[in-house]
Design an enzyme around this catalytic site. Structure first.
Site: not given
Ligand code: HEM
Ligand SMILES: *[C@@H]1O[C@H](CO)[C@@H](O)[C@H](O)[C@H]1NC(C)=O
Length: 329
Positions: A63, A67-68, A71, A73, A75, A77, A95, A164, A194-195, A249
């Site tokens: 994640r 998030h890097d 925003v 690119g 880099d 940041s 963040n 997003p 999100h798996t 998941d």
């Molecule tokens: C499509 C739009 C996306 C939205 C709206 C979104 C939103 C979120 C949110 C709200 C969380 C929970 C954060 C928290 O409660 O602390 C999360 C967790 C996570 N996101 Fe996304 N996400 C998105 C796309 C992605 C992408 C593209 C990736 C990576 C390629 C990603 C990887 C992850 C991972 C691995 C977690 C779990 C992090 C942890 O357990 O520390 N997400 N995401």
């Protein structure tokens, strides 16, 4: 004969120098082959140690890389602390209190600096760590082009605007991806991240009790999943439970597989932004496809991650190689 040989070697040598300068201005699979040949091993050792301590860190690093990149690119940041010149990204809404894994990057960077001082960027270390994290969690492995350079600034405003939110429409989420050169397919494929990992109650609680002011839960949330989530994140006690977590998941919490898509198909995706993938016929058919074909998800995830890793990179003489990921040199 000897003289003409000598004359011949000079231009060849110059040509080699010239072509390596050309390669220097873009990402390259062998970027550190001569300057830091063991960088991938140093990263994987640091990652392995971190995962021994906490399995979830793999998800957090994945994640952090997203998030890097999303925003301004990839880099690094996101790794910069606030200074008197700028408010950085660490304290931006998406963040603060949820981005994790900074210490792991610090530890790896310290080891990399010992082996190859001022050579490997924080942006490349974060990219490698995220990629290897997927592999450690049971996902595929793909080679990563390297040579990213680190930014000399960061923007809290950009992070607030460009990352997003889980409460956004699919249209808006897709628009944010498109503005980075990604597309709807990348939204669906990369959401498969999100798996693994967890989300805090405040990111999905509004689905559980009074969805959109209806006085009822989100109708797109499976009822037995709803009951479980209501006990983790009860209605009354917001301040004490906002930071409680639930797995993204719930079937295979730490396993990088395609069950995310099966969950979405059966209305057990955790976030609204997961479940909205069913609202558009194109993304819905992709969700169905990835739920059926795990190896195609695996291949497409690798492709989309390389795309994500190329967003807005600094190369050549741009930016710098930070000595400490927290600060500009
Ligand atoms: C499509 C739009 C996306 C939205 C709206 C979104 C939103 C979120 C949110 C709200 C969380 C929970 C954060 C928290 O409660 O602390 C999360 C967790 C996570 N996101 Fe996304 N996400 C998105 C796309 C992605 C992408 C593209 C990736 C990576 C390629 C990603 C990887 C992850 C991972 C691995 C977690 C779990 C992090 C942890 O357990 O520390 N997400 N995401
Ligand atoms: C989508 O973006 C527009 C323009 O920024 C905004 O006004 C609207 O509230 C957003 N919709 C959702 C559901 O996030």
């Amino acid at each position: 004969m000897g003289t003409s040989y000598a004359h011949f070697t000079v231009p060849v040598f110059c040509l080699l120098l010239f072509s390596s300068r050309l390669a220097f201005s873009q990402l390259d699979y062998n970027f550190y082959a001569y300057t830091c040949p063991h960088v991938e091993n140093i990263v994987s050792y640091g990652l392995w140690k971190a995962i021994q301590k906490e399995t979830r860190i793999a998800a957090s690093l994945l994640r952090l890389h997203f998030h890097d990149c999303i925003v301004d690119g990839c880099d690094a940041s996101i790794l910069l602390d606030d200074t008197k010149n700028f408010n950085g990204e660490k304290n931006a809404g998406p963040n603060r209190g949820s981005a994790r894994g900074y210490e792991v990057i610090d530890d790896i960077k310290a080891e990399v600096e010992k082996a190859c001082p001022s050579t490997v960027s924080c942006a490349d270390i974060l990219t490698l760590a995220a990629t290897q994290a997927v592999h450690c969690a049971g996902g595929s492995y793909w080679p990563v082009p390297l040579g990213r350079r680190d930014s000399t600034t960061a923007s809290q405003k950009a992070a607030n605007e460009q990352i997003p939110s889980p409460f956004e429409s699919l249209e808006n989420i897709t628009a944010k991806f498109v503005s980075k050169g990604l597309d709807l397919n990348d939204v669906v494929v990369l959401s498969g991240a999100h798996t693994i990992g967890f989300a805090q109650c405040f990111t999905f609680r509004r689905r559980l009790f009074n969805f959109g002011g209806s006085g009822k839960p989100d109708p797109t949330l499976d009822s037995s999943m709803l009951k479980k989530l209501q006990t983790v994140c009860p209605n009354g006690d917001m301040t004490n439970t906002n930071n409680k977590i639930a797995p993204l998941d719930s079937q295979t919490i730490n396993q990088f597989d395609n069950l995310y898509y099966k969950n979405v198909m059966s209305n057990t995706g955790l976030l609204e932004s997961d479940q909205v993938l069913l609202q558009d016929p194109n993304s819905a058919s992709m969700v169905q496809y990835y739920s059926m074909y795990p190896s195609l998800f695996s291949d497409d995830f690798a492709t989309s991650m390389v795309k994500l890793g190329n967003v807005g990179v600094l190369t050549g003489e741009e930016g710098e190689i930070r000595k400490n990921c927290h600060f500009v040199n």
